[in-house]
Design an enzyme around this catalytic site. Structure first.
Site, PDB file in Angstrom:
ATOM      1  CG  HIS A   1      -1.840  18.677   7.694  1.00 26.80           C
ATOM      2  ND1 HIS A   1      -2.140  18.500   6.367  1.00 26.80           N
ATOM      3  CD2 HIS A   1      -1.422  17.470   8.155  1.00 26.80           C
ATOM      4  CE1 HIS A   1      -1.925  17.240   6.035  1.00 26.80           C
ATOM      5  NE2 HIS A   1      -1.479  16.594   7.093  1.00 26.80           N
TER       6      HIS A   1
ATOM      7  N   GLY B   1       0.834  -1.201   0.000  1.00 27.41           N
ATOM      8  CA  GLY B   1       0.000   0.000   0.000  1.00 27.41           C
ATOM      9  C   GLY B   1       0.867   1.248   0.000  1.00 27.41           C
ATOM     10  CD1 TRP B   2      -1.538   4.875  -2.198  1.00 28.49           C
ATOM     11  CD2 TRP B   2       0.553   5.539  -2.610  1.00 28.49           C
ATOM     12  NE1 TRP B   2      -1.466   5.177  -3.528  1.00 28.49           N
ATOM     13  CE2 TRP B   2      -0.184   5.595  -3.817  1.00 28.49           C
ATOM     14  CE3 TRP B   2       1.898   5.918  -2.629  1.00 28.49           C
ATOM     15  CZ2 TRP B   2       0.376   6.007  -5.021  1.00 28.49           C
ATOM     16  CZ3 TRP B   2       2.463   6.325  -3.836  1.00 28.49           C
ATOM     17  CH2 TRP B   2       1.701   6.369  -5.006  1.00 28.49           C
TER      18      TRP B   2
ATOM     19  CE1 TYR C   1      -3.981  16.325   3.667  1.00 27.75           C
ATOM     20  CE2 TYR C   1      -5.324  14.786   4.926  1.00 27.75           C
ATOM     21  CZ  TYR C   1      -4.188  15.050   4.175  1.00 27.75           C
ATOM     22  OH  TYR C   1      -3.291  14.052   3.934  1.00 27.75           O
TER      23      TYR C   1
ATOM     24  CD  GLN D   1       2.580   9.611  -0.840  1.00 25.41           C
ATOM     25  OE1 GLN D   1       2.735  10.409   0.087  1.00 25.41           O
ATOM     26  NE2 GLN D   1       1.383   9.187  -1.207  1.00 25.41           N
TER      27      GLN D   1
ATOM     28  CD  GLU E   1      -0.170  15.164   3.106  1.00 21.38           C
ATOM     29  OE1 GLU E   1      -1.039  15.313   3.994  1.00 21.38           O
ATOM     30  OE2 GLU E   1       0.018  14.080   2.536  1.00 21.38           O
TER      31      GLU E   1
ATOM     32  CD1 TRP F   1       0.834  15.997  10.516  1.00 19.26           C
ATOM     33  CD2 TRP F   1       0.148  15.114  12.441  1.00 19.26           C
ATOM     34  NE1 TRP F   1      -0.248  15.183  10.239  1.00 19.26           N
ATOM     35  CE2 TRP F   1      -0.686  14.627  11.404  1.00 19.26           C
ATOM     36  CE3 TRP F   1      -0.083  14.685  13.751  1.00 19.26           C
ATOM     37  CZ2 TRP F   1      -1.740  13.753  11.651  1.00 19.26           C
ATOM     38  CZ3 TRP F   1      -1.124  13.806  13.992  1.00 19.26           C
ATOM     39  CH2 TRP F   1      -1.944  13.347  12.950  1.00 19.26           C
TER      40      TRP F   1
ATOM     41  CB  ALA G   1      -3.866  16.085  14.116  1.00 17.88           C
ATOM     42  CG  ASP G   2      -4.232  14.422   8.408  1.00 18.50           C
ATOM     43  OD1 ASP G   2      -4.851  13.375   8.172  1.00 18.50           O
ATOM     44  OD2 ASP G   2      -3.001  14.440   8.583  1.00 18.50           O
TER      45      ASP G   2
END
Length: 737
Positions: free
Chosen positions: A614, A325-326, A638, A347, A635, A577, A579-580
């Site tokens: 985020h 998986g990713w 979101y 990634q 990132e 981070w 959190a998302d």
């Protein structure tokens, strides 16, 4: 905001102390004047064969003093032992900073003041320079022999790193011990708290395996729980299978990886998802360190994403970084993999100061710094960014057990322009500190106890646990070590700043997570107060596996997560981070609020493996000069509910990485920024990177991605680079602005 100007330190006057009884080169007090008056030349260290030198040929107050390869024409290596007991170069005096008389007191240059005892020295018959104020000797830190190793005062012991010869090339150097140490009081059976398991080769394989399984079964899905564990193997050989779950550290207690051997596996899988997706994009918060692994079947797996460091490992076979998986980003350093590393679905990934047999696999952004056996630089096809050497780095401190069974903490030496592991040729260079010099923090402990220990000159060993702290942890002493085990976590209460580090030399903070409390903190960690301007180039503060979390476990809030005001700081893997996802009620645009992840005001700051995600405004703001970043993963948030909520004035969104307009020099390599506006896919961010257009500002090898086509980033850097969106999901750019 522009970088703060350097400021002159003020020092109080102190009264002189008599020189009675001091002996200089075999002369009594009566002979000091004539001996010093006639003494000028180079001071050569017996251990290194290198010269006492003022860094950067500086004549400024506070200039660093170190050892350096001898050059006869360099004025900063010419010293006069003056008739008043001072040791001078270019009109300034060798001085102990802050009037310190303690072991480890920093030595620097300062304007000569005849009444200042910390500027008075005597050269004794053994070749030691003895400081009058303390009676301690001029000492090369950590018995280092490398160019740039700093000087300090230390109790006189007659060792080669305390012996000097004036001019003439010096006596032949002897070979220093490979693990110089501060003996301290031996500690052979420390209480490391309830969440540490220490395994011994005399224990049965079934007993060890049962404990490994018990911890893993508890932690396999415990992403936002309160439990923390460290599973430590004393030197020896074991048959074991260590499947590493959330908030678990598995580590060897040898000085080098080969002293602790696992016949089996030390691995992370992504098979805990009920849907069978093998998705590793949430395999966070775990660690493996200091082990040699003979993997079952010749291959091991470390299928992780952020905050899952893999350090000082020796894999005697192949290693996979995903399992179908990713997977989304990871860190490896000071590690040797004999066979092939397969990055699979990763990634992005950074490998630093390691040795590998070979590498296969690529997606968006793979970075190699100082890696022997790394693939050639080929960005973007494949997207490999390869840099031959790490310009300045220190490996993470770690707990180990010496040959006598005593527990110690090893602090690896600073390295410059380095490649490969620290242990390739045997024991690494550095300082070994007795555990008796540490205050052991255990669950239930509080910040008042930590601060009292720090004020008393202790370091901190923070055992696994979650620590709610109602006052700031203040690290004020140079060279202090704060070392966490099992991702020990600090949660500030009532909006306090969790930790402040003073603007001093050589602090090391490692292996800790700062988890924002429910009352907003202005900052979670501050390194140096506002206006810091001391040069720490010879002995920088370093942050290793220091992580930050806003929300997820609780509805945390903090305006800025990490604020760096000091110069020369080294960031050595950090995930910052917001959190998302998380526990119910802990995540949302108006719940886990946070403006900025990282703000750098200090000059000459270097980051390896910088992950920032985020945040609701600029995620990284860089105001200091001469900054360097090797690998950046980002990132965007979101969850902007609409475009109006995500505007920087008239600009759509906020850049992931902002270099201030006032900055003249900044370098960055291997950067990725991704958009996934899943709450409102119509949200647009104008650009990923925003920097001044100046010759000294250079970004190399950038990538932007619209994850699944959900969200738009209009440009890569400033107004350059194609948009990513539903129709065009990946853009590469090799240089900018």
């Amino acid at each position: 905001m522009p970088a703060s100007p350097r400021r002159r330190r003020l020092r109080p006057k102190i009264f002189a102390v008599g020189l009675s009884g001091v002996v200089v080169a075999g002369l009594s007090l009566a002979g000091i004047t004539s001996a010093f008056a006639a003494s000028a030349g180079s001071l050569v260290g017996a251990a290194s064969g290198k010269c006492l030198d003022v860094a950067n040929n500086s004549t400024a107050d506070g200039a660093a003093v170190h050892i350096w390869t001898c050059y006869s024409t360099v004025p900063s290596q010419t010293w006069t032992l003056a008739d008043n007991g001072t040791v001078q170069s270019q009109g300034k005096c060798l001085d102990v900073a802050n009037n310190s008389t303690a072991d480890g007191g920093t030595v620097h240059m300062w304007s000569c003041v005849d009444a200042v005892a910390t500027q008075k020295w005597s050269l004794n018959a053994g070749g030691a320079l003895v400081n009058q104020a303390s009676g301690k000797c001029l000492d090369v830190r950590e018995r280092g022999t490398a160019d740039g190793t700093r000087l300090q005062i230390w109790a006189c012991g007659g060792t080669d790193n305390q012996r000097w010869t004036l001019t003439g090339g010096g006596t032949p150097p002897t070979t220093p011990p490979t693990t110089p140490s501060n003996p301290g009081t031996p500690v052979t059976n420390p209480d490391l708290g309830p969440n540490v398991s220490v395994f011994d080769p005399s224990m049965s394989a079934s007993t060890i395996q049962n404990r490994l399984n018990t911890v893993f079964n508890q932690q396999v899905t415990n992403q936002f729980g309160q439990q923390r564990f460290a599973l430590l193997f004393k030197p020896g050989t074991y048959s074991a299978d260590a499947n590493v779950g959330f908030f678990t550290q598995v580590a060897g207690l040898g000085l080098t990886p080969g002293q602790t051997v696992i016949n089996g596996r030390v691995h992370v899988e992504a098979d805990w998802w009920p849907d069978g997706s093998q998705n590793a994009t949430q395999n966070f918060w775990r660690a493996a360190e200091g082990l040699a692994v003979n993997p079952t079947g010749g291959a091991d797996r470390w299928s992780v994403s952020q905050a899952a460091p893999y350090r000082r490992m020796h894999v005697r076979g192949n290693l996979a970084l995903s399992d179908g998986g990713w997977s989304s980003g990871g860190w490896m350093s000071d590690t040797k993999v004999d066979g092939q590393i397969n990055s699979g679905s990763q990634q992005q990934w950074i490998t630093r100061n390691s040795q590998i047999g070979s590498w296969t696999g690529s997606n968006w952004n793979q970075v190699f710094v100082g890696v022997q056996g790394a693939p050639a630089n080929s960005f973007p096809s494949p997207p490999y960014t390869t840099i031959g050497q790490a310009p300045v780095v220190r490996e993470k401190p770690y707990l180990y057990v010496d040959s006598a069974g005593a527990y110690r903490v090893f602090v690896p030496a600073l390295r410059r322009n380095s490649a490969g592991t620290t242990w390739a040729n045997g024991n690494p260079a550095g300082e070994s500190i007795s555990l008796s010099d540490f205050y052991i923090v255990r669950p239930g402990d509080n910040a008042a106890n930590m601060n009292a220990a720090l004020a008393a000159g202790k370091n901190l060993l923070v055992t696994p646990g979650v620590y709610n702290i109602n006052q700031t942890i203040n690290v004020t002493r140079p060279n202090t070590v704060v070392l966490g085990l099992g991702l020990a976590t600090f949660v500030p209460q009532n909006g306090v700043v969790a930790m402040r580090v003073a603007d001093v030399d050589g602090v090391k903070v490692a292996g800790v997570l700062f988890d924002a409390g429910t009352t907003n903190s202005p900052v979670l960690m501050e390194v140096g107060p506002n206006g810091s301007a001391t040069d720490h180039a010879a002995n920088p503060t370093s942050l290793h596996d220091v992580f930050f979390r806003i929300g997820g476990a609780i509805a945390g809030k903090a305006t800025t997560s990490l604020l760096i005001n000091s110069d020369d700081v080294i960031g050595d893997h950090t995930w910052i981070w917001r959190a998302d996802h998380g526990n119910g009620g802990t995540v949302g645009w108006n719940i886990n609020t946070a403006d900025n992840g990282l703000t750098v005001n200090g000059d000459d700051v270097t980051f390896y493996g910088l992950f920032v995600e985020h945040y609701q405004k600029y995620q990284t703001i860089w105001n200091g000069e001469n900054g360097r970043t090797y690998f950046y993963q980002n990132e965007m948030p979101y969850d902007p509910p609409n475009q109006a909520a995500y505007m920087n004035g008239s600009t759509q969104g906020w850049a992931a990485y902002k270099v201030a307009d006032s900055v003249n020099n900044h370098q960055a390599w291997g950067l990725g920024s991704y958009a996934y506006f899943n709450v409102n896919p119509s949200v647009v961010n104008a650009r990923a990177f925003e920097v001044p257009v100046k010759p000294g500002v250079q970004f190399r090898n950038m990538v932007t991605v619209s994850l699944g086509g959900t969200g738009t980033i209009s440009r890569v850097i400033n107004n350059t680079g194609a948009a990513v969106n539903t129709g065009h999901q990946v853009t590469y750019l090799t240089s900018g602005p």
